[in-house]
Scaffold this motif. Structure first.
Motif, mmCIF file in Angstrom:
data_model
loop_
_atom_site.group_PDB
_atom_site.id
_atom_site.type_symbol
_atom_site.label_atom_id
_atom_site.label_comp_id
_atom_site.label_asym_id
_atom_site.label_seq_id
_atom_site.Cartn_x
_atom_site.Cartn_y
_atom_site.Cartn_z
ATOM 1 N N ARG A 259 0.819 -1.208 0.000
ATOM 2 C CA ARG A 259 0.000 0.000 0.000
ATOM 3 C C ARG A 259 0.856 1.262 0.000
ATOM 4 O O ARG A 259 0.449 2.299 -0.502
ATOM 5 N N GLN A 261 3.264 2.056 -1.752
ATOM 6 C CA GLN A 261 3.568 2.562 -3.087
ATOM 7 C C GLN A 261 2.518 3.570 -3.539
ATOM 8 O O GLN A 261 2.837 4.635 -4.036
ATOM 9 N N ARG A 275 -1.366 7.395 -10.452
ATOM 10 C CA ARG A 275 -0.914 6.419 -9.440
ATOM 11 C C ARG A 275 -0.969 5.012 -10.009
ATOM 12 O O ARG A 275 -0.056 4.207 -9.847
ATOM 13 N N LEU A 278 1.372 4.825 -13.578
ATOM 14 C CA LEU A 278 2.820 5.026 -13.480
ATOM 15 C C LEU A 278 3.458 4.187 -12.384
ATOM 16 O O LEU A 278 4.631 3.823 -12.478
ATOM 17 N N ILE A 279 2.725 3.917 -11.332
ATOM 18 C CA ILE A 279 3.349 3.278 -10.175
ATOM 19 C C ILE A 279 2.844 1.849 -9.975
ATOM 20 O O ILE A 279 3.632 0.903 -9.945
ATOM 21 N N PRO A 282 2.589 -0.790 -13.585
ATOM 22 C CA PRO A 282 3.857 -1.313 -14.122
ATOM 23 C C PRO A 282 4.465 -2.386 -13.224
ATOM 24 O O PRO A 282 4.979 -3.398 -13.705
ATOM 25 N N GLN A 283 4.373 -2.176 -11.919
ATOM 26 C CA GLN A 283 4.932 -3.180 -11.007
ATOM 27 C C GLN A 283 4.086 -4.443 -10.987
ATOM 28 O O GLN A 283 4.605 -5.560 -10.989
ATOM 29 N N LYS A 286 4.446 -6.453 -14.259
ATOM 30 C CA LYS A 286 5.744 -7.118 -14.320
ATOM 31 C C LYS A 286 5.725 -8.387 -13.474
ATOM 32 O O LYS A 286 6.183 -9.441 -13.895
ATOM 33 N N THR A 362 14.616 -5.422 -11.759
ATOM 34 C CA THR A 362 15.531 -4.343 -11.411
ATOM 35 C C THR A 362 16.142 -4.545 -10.031
ATOM 36 O O THR A 362 16.495 -3.607 -9.355
ATOM 37 N N GLY A 363 16.249 -5.794 -9.633
ATOM 38 C CA GLY A 363 16.942 -6.089 -8.379
ATOM 39 C C GLY A 363 16.258 -5.534 -7.155
ATOM 40 O O GLY A 363 16.904 -5.038 -6.253
ATOM 41 N N HIS A 364 14.939 -5.583 -7.132
ATOM 42 C CA HIS A 364 14.252 -5.057 -5.968
ATOM 43 C C HIS A 364 13.428 -6.147 -5.328
ATOM 44 O O HIS A 364 12.282 -6.333 -5.658
ATOM 45 N N ARG A 366 11.564 -6.493 -2.376
ATOM 46 C CA ARG A 366 11.231 -5.595 -1.283
ATOM 47 C C ARG A 366 11.346 -6.293 0.053
ATOM 48 O O ARG A 366 10.910 -7.392 0.209
ATOM 49 N N ASN B 100 9.333 3.843 0.728
ATOM 50 C CA ASN B 100 8.340 3.786 -0.360
ATOM 51 C C ASN B 100 8.854 4.393 -1.657
ATOM 52 O O ASN B 100 8.112 5.054 -2.369
ATOM 53 N N LEU B 101 10.118 4.158 -1.971
ATOM 54 C CA LEU B 101 10.600 4.533 -3.302
ATOM 55 C C LEU B 101 9.951 3.603 -4.313
ATOM 56 O O LEU B 101 9.532 2.502 -3.969
ATOM 57 N N PHE B 102 9.891 4.050 -5.571
ATOM 58 C CA PHE B 102 9.291 3.218 -6.610
ATOM 59 C C PHE B 102 10.361 2.270 -7.148
ATOM 60 O O PHE B 102 11.272 2.713 -7.846
ATOM 61 N N PRO B 103 10.264 0.972 -6.866
ATOM 62 C CA PRO B 103 11.384 0.065 -7.155
ATOM 63 C C PRO B 103 11.610 -0.175 -8.640
ATOM 64 O O PRO B 103 12.682 -0.608 -9.022
ATOM 65 N N HIS B 104 10.604 0.119 -9.480
ATOM 66 C CA HIS B 104 10.777 -0.153 -10.909
ATOM 67 C C HIS B 104 11.406 1.025 -11.639
ATOM 68 O O HIS B 104 11.597 0.965 -12.847
ATOM 69 N N LEU B 113 9.481 11.941 -11.698
ATOM 70 C CA LEU B 113 8.167 11.488 -12.129
ATOM 71 C C LEU B 113 7.068 12.504 -11.810
ATOM 72 O O LEU B 113 6.324 12.922 -12.698
ATOM 73 N N TYR B 146 18.947 1.639 -9.273
ATOM 74 C CA TYR B 146 17.599 1.361 -8.803
ATOM 75 C C TYR B 146 17.591 1.354 -7.274
ATOM 76 O O TYR B 146 18.607 1.009 -6.655
ATOM 77 N N PRO B 147 16.458 1.713 -6.674
ATOM 78 C CA PRO B 147 16.398 1.784 -5.212
ATOM 79 C C PRO B 147 16.894 0.506 -4.529
ATOM 80 O O PRO B 147 17.566 0.582 -3.506
ATOM 81 N N GLY B 148 16.576 -0.660 -5.136
ATOM 82 C CA GLY B 148 16.983 -1.923 -4.533
ATOM 83 C C GLY B 148 18.486 -2.089 -4.403
ATOM 84 O O GLY B 148 18.959 -2.952 -3.665
ATOM 85 N N GLN B 149 19.259 -1.263 -5.132
ATOM 86 C CA GLN B 149 20.710 -1.393 -5.069
ATOM 87 C C GLN B 149 21.321 -0.475 -4.009
ATOM 88 O O GLN B 149 22.535 -0.447 -3.853
#
Lengths: 366, 255
Positions: A259, A261, A275, A278-279, A282-283, A286, A362-364, A366, B100-104, B113, B146-149
């Motif tokens: 939430r 995000q 929201r 864009l946010i 996409p996530q 994916k 992208t290596g995230h 969480r 809460n950064l946007f990870p993508h 943005l 990217y934020p994850g890094q």
């Protein structure tokens, strides 16, 4: 008490734990049980594969024009060869086949452009693929404009029809599915209940039933004189059915996005569509690539069901060819060919989705 | 009221809450909250967990909805109207406990943005401004990652830069250091201290009492959804008036 004054430098791993022989020993022959399994596995592979290869390649007949050319005991690919035109284009008139080929080629070019990462102007190509290409494909395939002869949809068939059903189903179902998924999570009760009812209705009815309804019941409700093309009815049915499934897959992805995000996006002043667009989406999309492609693949195979309302897709036309008196007895070859074609397309989708997943990662975690 | 705020002489307070009440179902989380924050004022809110401090600052940009009372931000009353809520959110920056950064998106894209989509700035301008703020939080060299890094402390500094890119008039900090490893807390606090020195209006929910002593104009102690004590930092820490405040301070400063 221990005090270390110098840090230990990195050292390579011992030689016996790397390399192909070490791999074989560790994975295939690590102990008596493992060795036994390996040997039994190899034997089974030999027993099953050898006759298949014998039949399909070594003892097969490839060239010729009639069944008399199939003298050996293997597969008779002459049958598939002779009927290939029909399997791909259905009953499309021979002099107009260049139109189908143009559409195939331009579609392949657009998809390749989108799939290869290095090529520029992705956005414009995507817009062209989604907006301009369908119009172009319709004009080319159906005709009636620019002096092109009209080819009625009942002459369309084979692989061409399968691809049209699948591509239109996928391209149309994805955006509808996204909207339904967002609607189902909406705060507005009317939007929400509409989406829930829609999804649950279409998901609860078998595709065959929907196709039957589209071809038998729909004309009863239409005013006399108005008739909707049979192919179009099938397309609408498949799209709605598919979008309900897609909606649930995407909803699963939406629920997996924390939430925070959406809150962060809201705190930055973004409105609902920003929201989401864009946010969150996409996530979510994916994350849902495996699920979406899974749905695509099952849709691709489900298109064979249009056979029962009298449309001849790839499988349908192969089956029709089997009853040709000049080619009786080659059912196995026909079905193997149809299965192989379906497999090629589904496998490519699956591989591309795996590639996409790796690329978009992208290596995230969480 | 701080001297700076009186000097800038802004007629309207930055944030004004009058008789604000909020319930989660039957649970009364905020009770008769009255709070006025002047422009340029730095406020630290502390209290035990579940005391409603996060809920309070989340009401200011309507991430939570209050059921009674009035909230006015920069002269604009907060209502149900979506347009007005978005207008207020554009002038209120927020930093979250979990970043809460946007990870993508890359660090730079995270910062560009909203200026590009909400304020309709051209990309080049948004990127130049983002780099400027990333430099200020000393993380410009990570802009393409990217934020994850990044480490937690780095991510939180990016989150602060991302908020600043919208030129907020007030910044809300919701426990910005609580999710960080001890060695990273200082780098984030340093950025916040600098921000405070530059005159940003700030409301910080935090347990960093050192930070409160250094920069706060007022410290607010909350318990069970109400403001128990409110004072300048020096008397607040040296001579707390309420028994609850004394107990809380002895628990967090005691060891």
């Amino acid at each position: 008490m221990t005090i270390r004054h110098e840090m230990i430098p990195e050292r390579p791993a011992p030689i016996r734990t790397v390399g192909p022989i070490a791999w074989l020993r560790a994975n295939l022959f690590s102990g008596p049980v493992n060795t036994l399994f390996t040997l039994v596995g190899l034997y089974l592979l030999y027993v099953l594969l050898a006759p298949t290869i014998q039949w399909a390649f070594i003892n097969a007949d490839w060239v010729g024009t009639s069944r008399d050319d199939c003298s050996r005991e293997g597969a008779c690919w002459v049958f598939v060869n002779a009927r290939l035109g029909q399997f791909i284009y259905g009953l499309y008139p021979g002099s107009e086949i260049w139109r189908v080929n143009t559409v195939f080629a331009s579609f392949a070019a657009l998809i390749a452009w989108l799939a290869i990462p290095r090529l520029p102007a992705k956005r414009w190509v995507a817009i062209a693929t989604l907006l301009a290409f369908p119009v172009f494909a319709y004009v080319m395939l159906y005709g009636g404009y620019f002096g092109l002869r009209v080819v009625e949809t009942h002459r369309w068939g084979g692989l061409m029809l399968t691809l049209i059903l699948a591509v239109v189903g996928m391209v149309a179902a994805l955006p509808i599915g996204i909207l339904l998924a967002l609607g189902r999570r909406s705060q507005m009760p009317i939007v929400k209940s509409f989406c829930v009812v829609f999804i649950e209705f279409w998901r609860g009815v078998p595709l065959i039933t929907i196709l039957f309804m589209a071809s038998v019941m729909l004309p009863l409700f239409m005013p006399t004189g108005v008739s909707v093309d049979r192919l179009l009815r099938a397309l609408i049915g498949i799209t709605l059915f598919q979008s309900a499934y897609m909606a649930e897959v995407i909803r699963g992805g939406l629920q997996a996005i924390p939430r925070g995000q959406e809150e962060a996006a809201a705190a930055l002043g973004m409105n609902y569509w920003m929201r989401m667009g864009l946010i969150v989406l996409p996530q979510a999309l994916k994350m849902m690539i495996p699920g979406i492609v899974n749905t695509f693949i099952s849709l691709f195979k489900d298109t064979t069901l249009v056979m029962i309302i009298g449309l001849f897709d790839l499988l349908g036309i192969v089956q029709a060819a089997l009853s040709d008196s000049r080619w009786l007895g080659f059912a196995l070859e026909g079905y193997v060919f149809a299965a192989f074609m379906f497999w090629v397309f589904c496998f490519s989708m699956s591989r591309y989705s795996q590639y996409l997943e790796r690329k978009l990662h992208t290596g995230h975690k969480r | 009221m701080s001297e700076q705020a009186t000097q800038t002489g802004a007629a309207t307070p930055m944030v004004e809450m009058r008789g604000v009440n909020k319930w989660y179902g039957d649970f009364h989380v905020l009770r008769d909250i009255d709070l006025t924050v002047s422009r340029g004022e730095r406020i630290v809110i502390c209290g035990p967990s579940g005391s409603g401090k996060s809920t309070l600052i989340r009401c200011i940009n309507h991430l939570e909805e209050h059921q009674q009372g009035e909230i006015v931000v920069g002269g604009v009353p907060l209502t149900q109207d979506v347009k007005r809520i978005e207008q207020i959110r554009r002038s209120v920056g927020m930093v979250f406990q979990h970043f809460n950064l946007f990870p993508h998106l890359t660090v730079l894209e995270n910062c560009c943005l909203s200026p590009m989509w909400v304020q309709k700035k051209p990309r080049r301008e948004a990127e130049a401004q983002a780099m400027q703020y990333l430099e200020r939080v000393q993380i410009a060299e990570q802009a393409r990652k990217y934020p994850g890094q990044l480490s937690g402390g780095q991510q939180q500094r990016v989150a602060i830069a991302r908020s600043l890119c919208m030129h907020p008039e007030v910044m809300l900090f919701d426990e910005p250091t609580s999710a960080l490893d001890p060695e990273m807390i200082k780098e984030v606090l340093d950025v916040m201290v600098e921000l405070a020195r530059e005159g940003m209006t700030m409301l910080c929910v935090t347990h960093e009492m050192g930070f409160a002593k250094t920069v706060a104009d007022r410290v607010i102690f909350m318990d069970q959804g109400q403001i128990i004590e409110e004072n300048a930092p020096e008397p607040f820490f040296n001579d707390p008036q309420s028994e609850r405040t004394r107990l809380f301070l002895s628990q967090i400063l005691g060891h």
